[in-house]
Scaffold this motif. Structure first.
Motif, PDB file in Angstrom:
ATOM      1  N   ARG A   2      39.418  24.726  31.350  1.00 42.01           N
ATOM      2  CA  ARG A   2      40.000  26.032  31.405  1.00 42.01           C
ATOM      3  C   ARG A   2      40.064  26.740  32.722  1.00 42.01           C
ATOM      4  O   ARG A   2      39.052  26.894  33.317  1.00 42.01           O
ATOM      5  CB  ARG A   2      39.622  26.774  30.303  1.00 42.01           C
ATOM      6  CG  ARG A   2      39.715  26.094  28.986  1.00 42.01           C
ATOM      7  CD  ARG A   2      38.955  26.999  28.048  1.00 42.01           C
ATOM      8  NE  ARG A   2      39.839  28.160  27.554  1.00 42.01           N
ATOM      9  CZ  ARG A   2      39.428  29.422  27.131  1.00 42.01           C
ATOM     10  NH1 ARG A   2      38.112  29.685  26.943  1.00 42.01           N
ATOM     11  NH2 ARG A   2      40.346  30.532  26.920  1.00 42.01           N
ATOM     12  N   ILE A   3      41.239  27.162  33.428  1.00 43.14           N
ATOM     13  CA  ILE A   3      41.275  27.804  34.511  1.00 43.14           C
ATOM     14  C   ILE A   3      41.930  29.113  34.533  1.00 43.14           C
ATOM     15  O   ILE A   3      43.211  29.252  34.020  1.00 43.14           O
ATOM     16  CB  ILE A   3      41.875  26.975  35.663  1.00 43.14           C
ATOM     17  CG1 ILE A   3      41.279  25.375  35.751  1.00 43.14           C
ATOM     18  CG2 ILE A   3      41.992  27.713  36.907  1.00 43.14           C
ATOM     19  CD1 ILE A   3      41.812  24.732  36.806  1.00 43.14           C
ATOM     20  N   ALA A   4      41.321  30.104  34.903  1.00 43.98           N
ATOM     21  CA  ALA A   4      42.059  31.491  34.973  1.00 43.98           C
ATOM     22  C   ALA A   4      42.197  31.557  36.579  1.00 43.98           C
ATOM     23  O   ALA A   4      41.715  31.266  37.499  1.00 43.98           O
ATOM     24  CB  ALA A   4      41.080  32.388  34.702  1.00 43.98           C
ATOM     25  N   ILE A   5      43.619  32.418  36.834  1.00 45.73           N
ATOM     26  CA  ILE A   5      44.060  32.459  38.129  1.00 45.73           C
ATOM     27  C   ILE A   5      43.902  34.264  38.268  1.00 45.73           C
ATOM     28  O   ILE A   5      44.506  35.047  37.663  1.00 45.73           O
ATOM     29  CB  ILE A   5      45.385  31.940  38.217  1.00 45.73           C
ATOM     30  CG1 ILE A   5      45.382  30.647  38.055  1.00 45.73           C
ATOM     31  CG2 ILE A   5      45.950  32.581  39.574  1.00 45.73           C
ATOM     32  CD1 ILE A   5      46.990  29.911  37.876  1.00 45.73           C
ATOM     33  N   LEU A   6      43.452  34.449  39.511  1.00 43.50           N
ATOM     34  CA  LEU A   6      43.238  35.927  39.652  1.00 43.50           C
ATOM     35  C   LEU A   6      43.642  36.032  40.954  1.00 43.50           C
ATOM     36  O   LEU A   6      43.138  35.686  42.244  1.00 43.50           O
ATOM     37  CB  LEU A   6      41.509  36.227  39.647  1.00 43.50           C
ATOM     38  CG  LEU A   6      41.194  37.942  40.109  1.00 43.50           C
ATOM     39  CD1 LEU A   6      41.961  39.077  39.087  1.00 43.50           C
ATOM     40  CD2 LEU A   6      39.824  38.072  39.837  1.00 43.50           C
ATOM     41  N   GLY A   7      44.932  36.558  41.471  1.00 45.92           N
ATOM     42  CA  GLY A   7      45.457  36.978  42.404  1.00 45.92           C
ATOM     43  C   GLY A   7      45.119  38.299  43.176  1.00 45.92           C
ATOM     44  O   GLY A   7      44.924  39.300  42.316  1.00 45.92           O
ATOM     45  N   GLY A   8      45.537  38.618  44.072  1.00 46.94           N
ATOM     46  CA  GLY A   8      45.357  39.984  44.953  1.00 46.94           C
ATOM     47  C   GLY A   8      45.403  40.008  46.477  1.00 46.94           C
ATOM     48  O   GLY A   8      45.384  38.678  46.959  1.00 46.94           O
ATOM     49  N   SER A   9      45.368  41.074  46.976  1.00 40.97           N
ATOM     50  CA  SER A   9      45.332  41.072  48.655  1.00 40.97           C
ATOM     51  C   SER A   9      43.842  40.899  48.930  1.00 40.97           C
ATOM     52  O   SER A   9      43.563  40.404  49.980  1.00 40.97           O
ATOM     53  CB  SER A   9      45.857  42.559  48.935  1.00 40.97           C
ATOM     54  OG  SER A   9      45.257  43.659  48.304  1.00 40.97           O
ATOM     55  N   PHE A  10      42.759  41.453  48.104  1.00 38.82           N
ATOM     56  CA  PHE A  10      41.327  41.299  48.207  1.00 38.82           C
ATOM     57  C   PHE A  10      41.148  41.941  49.685  1.00 38.82           C
ATOM     58  O   PHE A  10      40.642  41.141  50.516  1.00 38.82           O
ATOM     59  CB  PHE A  10      41.114  39.697  48.198  1.00 38.82           C
ATOM     60  CG  PHE A  10      41.165  39.197  46.659  1.00 38.82           C
ATOM     61  CD1 PHE A  10      40.735  39.723  45.682  1.00 38.82           C
ATOM     62  CD2 PHE A  10      41.977  38.116  46.552  1.00 38.82           C
ATOM     63  CE1 PHE A  10      40.848  38.984  44.357  1.00 38.82           C
ATOM     64  CE2 PHE A  10      42.658  37.597  45.429  1.00 38.82           C
ATOM     65  CZ  PHE A  10      41.654  38.202  44.208  1.00 38.82           C
TER      66      PHE A  10
END
Length: 221
Positions: A2-10
């Motif tokens: 199970r994979i979650a994706i967390l995007g952003g500019s960070f």
């Protein structure tokens, strides 16, 4: 898997991101969180002199030292270049992880972002390739003194917290985490650094060391 994706500019990655990722692993039972740094976000202009390479290096230093192997940096948006559309990212990742994941990816959004999800590029493509984890956030970006260090809404987006999120009005199935994540923002951190205020415990240790060593955000003052 199970994979979650967390995007952003960070810009930079902070303890709110870290706590959210740990919650996804520990409480929701995911095996991996992919941190996807954006190249050019479609919904805001990144107002900072920090380079893409520096944002990536901070994020990699975090994932290399925290998460017990559950956190990983995915550079597909940086490598692709141009405007970072989530539909393109999910299409790429669906092929990359074909046969390796259980069900769909889960895409993580703050409720301030989910409130304007209907304005996204190829919304139906995104919804077809991912389920959603929506996190509750606090409106701490619009306070007096933050305007010089915040990001600027782009195009037809209203910007952080300008539109209130309603889970009842969200058109797609989602897991809404009603317990707010830590009320920390990258805007606040950039502001604190530029003003010479304390920020030591708002970012992971490796990120703090990187910011101090490279004298980041001081130049934004």
């Amino acid at each position: 898997m199970r994979i979650a994706i967390l995007g952003g500019s960070f810009n930079p990655v902070h303890i709110g991101h870290a706590m959210l990722a740990d919650t996804i692993i520990t409480e929701l039972g995911f095996d991996k969180v992919l941190f996807v740094p954006t190249c050019i976000p479609p919904h805001k202009i990144i107002n900072s002199k920090v380079t893409t390479e520096q944002r990536v290096e901070m994020l990699q230093s975090f994932c290399n030292t925290e998460g017990n192997g559950h956190f990983e940096v995915e550079l597909c948006e940086i490598e692709r270049g141009g405007i970072s559309y989530t539909s393109d990212t999910l299409t790429y990742l669906a092929e990359k992880y074909k046969g390796k994941i259980d069900g769909k990816f889960s895409f993580v959004m703050g409720d301030e972002v989910a409130a304007e999800f209907d304005k996204w590029h190829e919304v139906e493509v995104v919804a077809s390739l991912a389920d959603f984890i929506i996190t509750r956030r606090y409106p701490d970006y619009r306070e007096e003194g933050f305007q010089d260090f915040g990001n600027t809404p782009a195009g037809h987006y209203m910007g952080d917290f300008a539109k209130k999120f309603s889970v009842e009005e969200f058109k797609y199935p989602c897991n809404y985490l009603k317990t707010p994540v830590l009320p920390v923002s990258s805007t606040d951190i950039r502001t604190r650094v530029a003003e010479g205020k304390s920020f030591r415990y708002l970012v992971p240790a490796a990120v703090y060391d990187y910011i101090v060593k490279n004298k980041l955000y001081i130049q934004d003052k």
